[in-house]
Design a protein around this motif. Sequence first.
Motif, PDB file in Angstrom:
ATOM      1  N   TRP A 137      46.273  57.811  35.762  1.00  0.00           N
ATOM      2  CA  TRP A 137      46.602  57.480  37.150  1.00  0.00           C
ATOM      3  C   TRP A 137      48.120  57.466  37.342  1.00  0.00           C
ATOM      4  CZ3 TRP A 137      43.796  57.697  41.288  1.00  0.00           C
ATOM      5  CH2 TRP A 137      44.249  57.068  42.461  1.00  0.00           C
ATOM      6  N   LYS A 138      48.806  56.864  36.413  1.00  0.00           N
ATOM      7  CA  LYS A 138      50.261  56.732  36.502  1.00  0.00           C
ATOM      8  C   LYS A 138      50.948  58.109  36.539  1.00  0.00           C
ATOM      9  CE  LYS A 138      53.949  54.824  33.638  1.00  0.00           C
ATOM     10  NZ  LYS A 138      54.141  54.276  32.297  1.00  0.00           N
ATOM     11  N   TYR A 139      50.551  59.007  35.643  1.00  0.00           N
ATOM     12  CA  TYR A 139      51.227  60.305  35.574  1.00  0.00           C
ATOM     13  C   TYR A 139      50.853  61.199  36.759  1.00  0.00           C
ATOM     14  CZ  TYR A 139      52.199  58.926  30.711  1.00  0.00           C
ATOM     15  OH  TYR A 139      52.610  58.260  29.578  1.00  0.00           O
ATOM     16  N   VAL A 140      49.601  61.109  37.191  1.00  0.00           N
ATOM     17  CA  VAL A 140      49.193  61.902  38.353  1.00  0.00           C
ATOM     18  C   VAL A 140      49.921  61.378  39.594  1.00  0.00           C
ATOM     19  CG1 VAL A 140      47.269  62.452  39.905  1.00  0.00           C
ATOM     20  CG2 VAL A 140      46.974  62.648  37.422  1.00  0.00           C
ATOM     21  N   LYS A 141      50.054  60.060  39.695  1.00  0.00           N
ATOM     22  CA  LYS A 141      50.779  59.449  40.817  1.00  0.00           C
ATOM     23  C   LYS A 141      52.235  59.922  40.814  1.00  0.00           C
ATOM     24  CE  LYS A 141      51.596  55.019  43.122  1.00  0.00           C
ATOM     25  NZ  LYS A 141      53.018  55.223  43.345  1.00  0.00           N
ATOM     26  N   ASP A 142      52.793  60.022  39.634  1.00  0.00           N
ATOM     27  CA  ASP A 142      54.157  60.524  39.511  1.00  0.00           C
ATOM     28  C   ASP A 142      54.270  61.928  40.107  1.00  0.00           C
ATOM     29  OD1 ASP A 142      56.826  60.703  38.652  1.00  0.00           O
ATOM     30  OD2 ASP A 142      56.212  61.639  36.761  1.00  0.00           O
ATOM     31  N   CYS A 143      53.290  62.771  39.818  1.00  0.00           N
ATOM     32  CA  CYS A 143      53.285  64.127  40.414  1.00  0.00           C
ATOM     33  C   CYS A 143      53.203  64.043  41.931  1.00  0.00           C
ATOM     34  CB  CYS A 143      52.097  64.943  39.913  1.00  0.00           C
ATOM     35  SG  CYS A 143      52.148  65.317  38.165  1.00  0.00           S
ATOM     36  N   LEU A 144      52.311  63.188  42.405  1.00  0.00           N
ATOM     37  CA  LEU A 144      52.123  63.075  43.859  1.00  0.00           C
ATOM     38  C   LEU A 144      53.375  62.496  44.516  1.00  0.00           C
ATOM     39  CD1 LEU A 144      48.451  61.711  43.936  1.00  0.00           C
ATOM     40  CD2 LEU A 144      49.203  64.034  44.413  1.00  0.00           C
ATOM     41  N   ASP A 145      53.967  61.480  43.893  1.00  0.00           N
ATOM     42  CA  ASP A 145      55.152  60.831  44.470  1.00  0.00           C
ATOM     43  C   ASP A 145      56.341  61.783  44.530  1.00  0.00           C
ATOM     44  OD1 ASP A 145      53.801  58.489  44.838  1.00  0.00           O
ATOM     45  OD2 ASP A 145      54.570  57.509  43.026  1.00  0.00           O
ATOM     46  N   THR A 146      56.447  62.638  43.516  1.00  0.00           N
ATOM     47  CA  THR A 146      57.621  63.515  43.463  1.00  0.00           C
ATOM     48  C   THR A 146      57.342  64.882  44.074  1.00  0.00           C
ATOM     49  OG1 THR A 146      56.962  64.314  41.281  1.00  0.00           O
ATOM     50  CG2 THR A 146      58.495  62.434  41.335  1.00  0.00           C
ATOM     51  N   GLY A 147      56.086  65.165  44.377  1.00  0.00           N
ATOM     52  CA  GLY A 147      55.737  66.462  44.965  1.00  0.00           C
ATOM     53  C   GLY A 147      55.527  67.577  43.937  1.00  0.00           C
ATOM     54  N   TRP A 148      55.744  67.278  42.653  1.00  0.00           N
ATOM     55  CA  TRP A 148      55.581  68.306  41.609  1.00  0.00           C
ATOM     56  C   TRP A 148      54.111  68.413  41.205  1.00  0.00           C
ATOM     57  CZ3 TRP A 148      59.443  71.536  40.602  1.00  0.00           C
ATOM     58  CH2 TRP A 148      60.759  71.112  40.822  1.00  0.00           C
ATOM     59  N   ILE A 149      53.332  69.027  42.067  1.00  0.00           N
ATOM     60  CA  ILE A 149      51.906  69.101  41.754  1.00  0.00           C
ATOM     61  C   ILE A 149      51.495  70.471  41.225  1.00  0.00           C
ATOM     62  CG2 ILE A 149      51.194  67.336  43.417  1.00  0.00           C
ATOM     63  CD1 ILE A 149      50.353  69.699  45.268  1.00  0.00           C
ATOM     64  N   SER A 150      52.341  71.457  41.408  1.00  0.00           N
ATOM     65  CA  SER A 150      51.858  72.828  41.227  1.00  0.00           C
ATOM     66  C   SER A 150      52.397  73.519  39.980  1.00  0.00           C
ATOM     67  CB  SER A 150      52.157  73.623  42.495  1.00  0.00           C
ATOM     68  OG  SER A 150      51.560  74.895  42.431  1.00  0.00           O
ATOM     69  N   SER A 151      52.953  74.704  40.152  1.00  0.00           N
ATOM     70  CA  SER A 151      53.222  75.531  38.972  1.00  0.00           C
ATOM     71  C   SER A 151      54.489  75.149  38.215  1.00  0.00           C
ATOM     72  CB  SER A 151      53.249  77.008  39.360  1.00  0.00           C
ATOM     73  OG  SER A 151      54.003  77.194  40.520  1.00  0.00           O
ATOM     74  N   ALA A 152      55.356  74.331  38.814  1.00  0.00           N
ATOM     75  CA  ALA A 152      56.527  73.864  38.053  1.00  0.00           C
ATOM     76  C   ALA A 152      56.424  72.352  37.862  1.00  0.00           C
ATOM     77  CB  ALA A 152      57.804  74.220  38.804  1.00  0.00           C
ATOM     78  N   GLY A 153      57.199  71.836  36.918  1.00  0.00           N
ATOM     79  CA  GLY A 153      57.184  70.395  36.657  1.00  0.00           C
ATOM     80  C   GLY A 153      57.168  70.126  35.174  1.00  0.00           C
ATOM     81  N   SER A 154      57.531  68.911  34.800  1.00  0.00           N
ATOM     82  CA  SER A 154      57.787  68.624  33.389  1.00  0.00           C
ATOM     83  C   SER A 154      56.527  68.392  32.557  1.00  0.00           C
ATOM     84  CB  SER A 154      58.680  67.392  33.277  1.00  0.00           C
ATOM     85  OG  SER A 154      57.985  66.277  33.819  1.00  0.00           O
ATOM     86  N   TYR A 155      55.397  68.082  33.203  1.00  0.00           N
ATOM     87  CA  TYR A 155      54.211  67.745  32.418  1.00  0.00           C
ATOM     88  C   TYR A 155      53.624  68.946  31.676  1.00  0.00           C
ATOM     89  CZ  TYR A 155      54.181  63.065  34.371  1.00  0.00           C
ATOM     90  OH  TYR A 155      54.521  61.789  34.698  1.00  0.00           O
ATOM     91  N   VAL A 156      53.806  70.138  32.242  1.00  0.00           N
ATOM     92  CA  VAL A 156      53.241  71.322  31.575  1.00  0.00           C
ATOM     93  C   VAL A 156      53.869  71.491  30.191  1.00  0.00           C
ATOM     94  CG1 VAL A 156      52.937  73.825  31.655  1.00  0.00           C
ATOM     95  CG2 VAL A 156      52.670  72.484  33.742  1.00  0.00           C
ATOM     96  N   ASN A 157      55.197  71.483  30.151  1.00  0.00           N
ATOM     97  CA  ASN A 157      55.885  71.632  28.848  1.00  0.00           C
ATOM     98  C   ASN A 157      55.520  70.512  27.901  1.00  0.00           C
ATOM     99  OD1 ASN A 157      57.132  73.880  29.805  1.00  0.00           O
ATOM    100  ND2 ASN A 157      59.080  72.871  30.260  1.00  0.00           N
ATOM    101  N   LYS A 158      55.475  69.307  28.437  1.00  0.00           N
ATOM    102  CA  LYS A 158      55.171  68.140  27.600  1.00  0.00           C
ATOM    103  C   LYS A 158      53.755  68.264  26.998  1.00  0.00           C
ATOM    104  CE  LYS A 158      57.027  64.367  29.403  1.00  0.00           C
ATOM    105  NZ  LYS A 158      57.090  63.170  30.300  1.00  0.00           N
ATOM    106  N   PHE A 159      52.816  68.644  27.847  1.00  0.00           N
ATOM    107  CA  PHE A 159      51.428  68.795  27.394  1.00  0.00           C
ATOM    108  C   PHE A 159      51.325  69.879  26.314  1.00  0.00           C
ATOM    109  CE2 PHE A 159      47.054  70.655  28.434  1.00  0.00           C
ATOM    110  CZ  PHE A 159      46.371  69.706  27.701  1.00  0.00           C
ATOM    111  N   GLU A 160      51.974  71.010  26.566  1.00  0.00           N
ATOM    112  CA  GLU A 160      51.937  72.110  25.576  1.00  0.00           C
ATOM    113  C   GLU A 160      52.499  71.631  24.237  1.00  0.00           C
ATOM    114  OE1 GLU A 160      52.478  76.002  28.491  1.00  0.00           O
ATOM    115  OE2 GLU A 160      54.270  75.029  27.719  1.00  0.00           O
ATOM    116  N   GLN A 161      53.610  70.924  24.302  1.00  0.00           N
ATOM    117  CA  GLN A 161      54.257  70.451  23.089  1.00  0.00           C
ATOM    118  C   GLN A 161      53.373  69.455  22.338  1.00  0.00           C
ATOM    119  OE1 GLN A 161      57.170  71.935  22.193  1.00  0.00           O
ATOM    120  NE2 GLN A 161      56.567  71.002  20.240  1.00  0.00           N
TER     121      GLN A 161
END
Length: 387
Positions: free
Chosen positions: A20-44
């Motif tokens: 909930w916290k990380y998804v909320k972070d995406c929603l709060d910052t608007g980074w919901i789509s193809s760019a954003g820091s969670y993709v790299n973090k998840f891959e790593q």
Amino acid sequence: MSKNERLVLLSVPNLAGNEWKYVKDCLDTGWISSAGSYVNKFEQMVADYAGAKYGVACVNGTAGLHIALMLAGVKPNDYVIVSNITFVASANAIKYAGAEPILIDAHPKTWQMDLGLLEEFLETQTVLNDKGERLLKKDGRCIRVIMPVHIQGNIFDVDSFMAMAEKYNLPVVEDAAEALGSTYKGQSAGTFGKVGVFSFNGNKIISTGGGGVIVTNDEALAKRAKHITTTAKTDPMTYHHDEVGYNYRLVNILAALGVAQMELLPDFVKKKQAIGDYYREHLAGVADIEFQEISEEVSHNNWLFTIKTKYQPQLLEYLNSNKVLSRPFWMPMNMLPMYKDCLYITKDDNCAEILKTCMAIPCSTSITEEELAIVVQEIKKGLNQII
Ligand SMILES: *Cc1c(COP(=O)(O)O)cnc(C)c1O
């Protein structure tokens, strides 16, 4: 009818951490789509967990397999060797790459690709050409890749398998969709061959709703995988693309779920193993029940706990009408209309036997002690009525 009021589900997502916290972070910052820091973090995180150098996230495991096969060199008119009993996505991904599956029957005890049959097939029905390609003698077409599937998260004898793949000059793409958290001699599933793929579908050990990660130690392959899964764009500014790419990327909001789920994975593996231990202890000696055979070298993630009994059809019916969800094994590929004419390497058609006798029972990571006891009790009651 039994007394349990609640439905005991088969294998459902468990969102017990920072989702909930990380998804909320995406929603709060608007980074919901193809760019954003969670993709790299998840891959790593996935790559680190598996002990691979690189991870490339994609929209689902099937798409990951499609790309992995392409990058391993699979071209139209090629063959790819694959397990006959698997989820249909394995065979479909081969078709997406334009190739044709060659199906190998399962070992009757481990339910993995039968390595004895595989070796006999490679030895007697294939030949190497002067370009180092392995051909099917019958029609001269190239067998480009071998794709084992780690069925239910179990792993076969990797040492023998890899020696065989080397001997017969076959690159390995691992369908490790179900096997995140499983190891052979301490090494993670998905990292034995050239490239491996994990799935994060809703029923897997952890989930992003839908998602996949391609893992590899090959930097060039990882870069190509990233490029081709993100429309093959060559420049961040101009819309220049240098080949027909795919829009197979995982979006940031789902990667955020993935990061939270990866934090939970070590605990989930322990829980799945405890569930497996519980069933193996409490169902041992009950009627003719048998379990998947696991070798000493394997630490099994017990992704989808499955039992084998000749009373499977009646027991499935009993459990599902008594609020304990259970499911048969996937239908083998040679029984599906799209794959029925594929070359199927078999002696006794063990897959047909597995289909008739194996069934998965509830094993969500959120399952309670009480629910586990209910499942065991209902299985015993059901079998008592049937026999
Ligand atoms: C789940 C699964 C896949 C496909 O993964 P998706 O993420 O659902 O596309 C592929 N192969 C096997 C063996 C699977 O169990």
